[in-house]
Write an enzyme that holds these catalytic residues in place. Structure first.
Site, PDB file in Angstrom:
ATOM      1  N   GLU A  75       1.218  -0.869  -0.311  1.00 53.20           N
ATOM      2  CA  GLU A  75       0.290  -0.209   0.157  1.00 53.20           C
ATOM      3  C   GLU A  75       0.729   0.863   0.006  1.00 53.20           C
ATOM      4  O   GLU A  75       1.118   2.073   1.361  1.00 53.20           O
ATOM      5  CB  GLU A  75      -0.890  -0.066   1.170  1.00 53.20           C
ATOM      6  CG  GLU A  75      -2.306   0.497   1.107  1.00 53.20           C
ATOM      7  CD  GLU A  75      -1.625   2.452   1.624  1.00 53.20           C
ATOM      8  OE1 GLU A  75      -1.098   3.242  -0.120  1.00 53.20           O
ATOM      9  OE2 GLU A  75      -1.552   2.645   2.374  1.00 53.20           O
ATOM     10  N   GLU A  84       4.426   9.098  -3.881  1.00 55.28           N
ATOM     11  CA  GLU A  84       5.130   8.191  -2.792  1.00 55.28           C
ATOM     12  C   GLU A  84       6.064   7.865  -3.382  1.00 55.28           C
ATOM     13  O   GLU A  84       6.377   6.723  -2.500  1.00 55.28           O
ATOM     14  CB  GLU A  84       3.541   7.666  -1.454  1.00 55.28           C
ATOM     15  CG  GLU A  84       3.142   8.823  -1.401  1.00 55.28           C
ATOM     16  CD  GLU A  84       2.003   9.226  -0.383  1.00 55.28           C
ATOM     17  OE1 GLU A  84       2.162   7.717  -0.056  1.00 55.28           O
ATOM     18  OE2 GLU A  84       1.426   9.914  -0.360  1.00 55.28           O
TER      19      GLU A  84
END
Length: 275
Positions: A75, A84
């Site tokens: 995740e 990210e």
């Protein structure tokens, strides 16, 4: 294997899924953050999962596993999908996966839409410096108006066995605006994503396909230094780059129609994510 395990919610979910289908499962929880490791260890101890979960306190890109994984779960998605470092982290971790193994997620695509939002523009302008106009912001959009429908920007697929891997990207997008929409003011761009966890299973912030009751991600806002007046019927041509260096990843963005802006954040001078 759960890479970037954090405090362990995906470890818990993996074991619950295995129990539901009555399959035996061995989980390697790979996490480099010492604070998160404490939480995972407490969770494993409280549930008595010591024989099912091995906690690996290392960087996923450096750990040498005793065996390869059938499934690699992560995740690492950001509000723009890849902002990210999910591509960089999963490229480094895919060596942990069997050649016929499965990555969850298996792909994700970012989307961009031109918007008018005086509220956000004024909030950025209040800092009175260039750096904040060259920084994207994760925001829950309220007072804004989309000037055109979102378009696809960058797509990443995992595993990606093509070598060498290059995660830099560049795209030019033309956003159509019917003359009936009248004049407008462009303050920047809203970013979203769609992700395919497994064929037929998606997780999206892209408005047309937004996953219901999902609040873990908000959109991202890429501001312009100056508001741009848009005549009725004037299209917006935008340019977006994803730059990759040895130690950082960044975005650059600009507009070339109906007027030309400077390139925002060239070479990641104001905003970047460190590798």
């Amino acid at each position: 294997m759960v890479v970037g395990a954090g405090r362990g919610p995906l470890v818990r979910a993996s074991l619950a899924a295995a129990a539901e289908v009555k399959r035996k499962l061995r989980v390697y929880a790979v996490e480099k953050n010492p604070a998160a490791i404490v939480h995972i260890q407490a969770m494993v101890d409280s549930h008595g999962w010591q024989d099912k979960v091995s906690i690996i306190a290392q960087d996923m890109r450096e750990w040498q596993p005793p065996e390869l994984a059938d499934i690699l779960v992560s995740e690492l998605l950001g509000s723009f999908g890849d902002n990210e470092l999910s591509p960089e982290c999963l490229d480094g971790a895919q060596r942990l996966l069997k050649p016929d193994g499965i990555s969850i997620p298996c792909s994700y695509t970012s989307f961009l839409a031109p918007i008018t939002t005086t509220k956000l523009y004024d909030a950025v302008k209040a800092y009175k410096d260039l750096e904040h106009f060259e920084t994207p912001y994760v925001v829950k959009l309220h007072r804004y108006c989309a000037l055109s429908a979102p378009q696809e920007v960058f797509t990443f697929t995992h595993p990606d066995w093509e070598q060498p891997t290059d995660n830099s990207r560049a795209v030019t997008l033309r956003f159509l605006r019917p003359e009936a929409d009248g004049v407008g003011v462009l303050h920047g761009f809203a970013g979203y994503f769609e992700s395919v966890l497994y064929p037929g299973v998606t997780l999206n912030t892209h408005p047309p396909t937004h996953t219901s009751n999902m609040f873990s991600w908000f959109p991202i806002f890429f501001p312009l230094r100056e508001p741009m007046m848009l005549p009725a019927g004037a299209d917006v041509v935008a340019h977006m780059w994803r730059g990759c260096g040895k130690h950082k990843v960044w975005y650059e963005w600009a507009v070339s129609e109906p007027a030309i802006t400077p390139i925002h954040n060239p070479s990641g001078r104001s905003y970047w994510v460190g590798l």
